[in-house]
Design an enzyme around this catalytic site. Structure first.
Site, PDB file in Angstrom:
ATOM      1  N   GLU A  10     -38.763 -21.142   1.534  1.00  4.52           N
ATOM      2  CA  GLU A  10     -39.330 -22.263   2.268  1.00  4.52           C
ATOM      3  C   GLU A  10     -39.819 -21.818   3.637  1.00  4.52           C
ATOM      4  O   GLU A  10     -39.259 -20.903   4.247  1.00  4.52           O
ATOM      5  CB  GLU A  10     -38.265 -23.359   2.444  1.00  4.52           C
ATOM      6  CG  GLU A  10     -37.913 -24.005   1.128  1.00  4.52           C
ATOM      7  CD  GLU A  10     -36.894 -25.135   1.272  1.00  4.52           C
ATOM      8  OE1 GLU A  10     -37.050 -26.110   0.546  1.00  4.52           O
ATOM      9  OE2 GLU A  10     -35.970 -25.038   2.086  1.00  4.52           O
ATOM     10  N   CYS A  35     -29.431 -15.386   1.884  1.00  5.97           N
ATOM     11  CA  CYS A  35     -28.915 -14.630   3.032  1.00  5.97           C
ATOM     12  C   CYS A  35     -27.496 -14.215   2.701  1.00  5.97           C
ATOM     13  O   CYS A  35     -26.738 -14.994   2.126  1.00  5.97           O
ATOM     14  CB  CYS A  35     -28.920 -15.516   4.280  1.00  5.97           C
ATOM     15  SG  CYS A  35     -28.306 -14.679   5.769  1.00  5.97           S
ATOM     16  N   CYS A  40     -22.761 -17.780   7.132  1.00  4.23           N
ATOM     17  CA  CYS A  40     -22.303 -18.572   8.278  1.00  4.23           C
ATOM     18  C   CYS A  40     -21.837 -19.931   7.737  1.00  4.23           C
ATOM     19  O   CYS A  40     -22.476 -20.517   6.871  1.00  4.23           O
ATOM     20  CB  CYS A  40     -23.430 -18.765   9.292  1.00  4.23           C
ATOM     21  SG  CYS A  40     -24.020 -17.207   9.998  1.00  4.23           S
TER      22      CYS A  40
END
Ligand code: SAH
Length: 347
Positions: A94, A114, A118
């Site tokens: 995106e 990723c 996190c």
């Protein structure tokens, strides 16, 4: 097919010169092809009508103009637009266009997914699928430019979409060189910001390179105990090491580092945190972006109440730091910070 086609969107001007030379052409033809791809946004060799028919045919046998295919566009009530692109291998990424008064910022991805996980980020839930090629990074900008409305121009680029740019350093570096080339999109590096979760060797590599893009560091905590919990990369490169790399990062005149700080309710938003942040950033020429957490049911945290975000900002401002609160944009279409995630394939 014997050999896979080379995607020329990911080739620098110099690489295209060498490619055309290897085909028995003068080097300047490489510059012409570069301009066709990067400035005139040709989508095939056939479209490059200033080249001879024979050369276009020869090119078409060897190269492709590998633009990510636009699969979907969504528009938020605040004007933010989110684009879903499909890559040749079926992966999806995106990108977001964020209009502001005098700016139009393109937020682009550098990885499919990723690996950094996190706690507050939806992309992290995907894990890493793969790195994007240089042409797939550049291709997002070209395709976004194609999708602009009359009179619009992309003024700024932020590498804040899916992925950790410094974990895909070589491709990101090449993409930035291509985007800044004056024969192509000709972006000024000062209008480009690379955002990192704190990959210290990558920051050092960027510091040593001649790419003078802006650096943003997602800090989001003031103690290692908390940062270890919300950003696992901190276990590898704790706050002190990260800030040492930041202190050593060369800043051209009048430029500043940015620190991003996602405000999580009762995790990192106390008065003591704000005071510690002031001490940590002492001596670093910087500004701080406080980011209201964009919550979703898939993430464990809650956003800090607005009053606490403002109190936090005031502590920083009283210590003469520049601290802004980033207004959340595109929330209703999940285009806001940390909300980029491609739905799992439907079974
Ligand atoms: N990997 C890079 C760039 C992608 S994240 C980095 O970490 O900087 C871009 C920004 O969005 C980062 O500052 C990140 O802290 C922030 N962010 C991630 N998830 C968020 C969320 N749910 N709400 C608000 N900001 C978020």
């Amino acid at each position: 097919m014997s050999q896979p086609l080379t995607d020329i969107v990911g080739l620098t001007r110099e690489e295209l010169e060498a490619l055309l030379e290897s085909l028995g052409e003068p080097r300047y033809r490489g510059r012409q092809v570069f301009q066709w791809v990067q400035a005139r946004r040709a989508v095939s060799a056939e479209a490059m009508t200033s080249l001879s028919k024979a050369l276009r045919g020869l090119l078409a046998e060897r190269v492709c103009v590998g633009r990510p295919g636009l699969a979907r566009m969504q528009r938020a009530t605040d004007g933010t637009r989110k684009y879903l692109f499909r890559l040749p291998d079926g992966e999806e990424i995106e990108s977001v266009l964020i209009p502001d008064e005098d700016r139009l910022t393109a937020c682009i991805s550098t990885q499919v997914g990723c690996p950094l996980a996190c706690r507050f980020c939806l992309t992290g839930l995907m894990g890493l699928r793969r790195n994007l090629a240089a042409g797939e990074i550049v291709g997002q900008i070209l395709s976004l430019q194609d999708a602009l409305e009359p009179g619009e121009r992309i003024s700024n680029i932020v590498l804040m979409g899916m992925g950790e740019p410094l974990l895909n350093f070589a491709n990101v570096e090449k993409a930035l060189r291509i985007l800044c080339d004056e024969l192509g999109s000709s972006f000024s590096p000062r209008r480009i910001t690379l955002s990192t979760a704190g990959h210290v060797p990558g920051i050092q590599k960027l510091a040593a390179s001649d790419l003078s893009v802006n650096l943003a560091v997602s800090l989001s905590a003031t103690t290692d105990a908390v940062r270890d919990q919300i950003m696992p990369i901190n276990r590898r490169w704790p706050i002190a090491e990260l800030l040492t790399a930041c202190r050593e990062f060369p800043l051209p005149n009048r430029r500043r580092l940015s620190f991003e700080y996602v405000m999580l309710d009762q995790v990192n938003d106390s008065r003591e945190d704000a005071q510690r942040l002031v001490r940590l950033l002492k001596g670093i020429r910087c500004k701080i972006n406080l980011i209201p957490f964009n919550a979703t049911p898939d993430l464990p945290d809650r956003p800090s109440p607005r009053v606490r975000v403002e109190a936090f900002q005031k502590v920083l401002q009283d210590a003469n730091l520049t601290a802004t609160i980033r207004e959340s944009r595109g929330w209703d279409i999940s285009a806001a910070c940390g909300m980029l995630r491609v739905e799992q394939e439907k079974k």
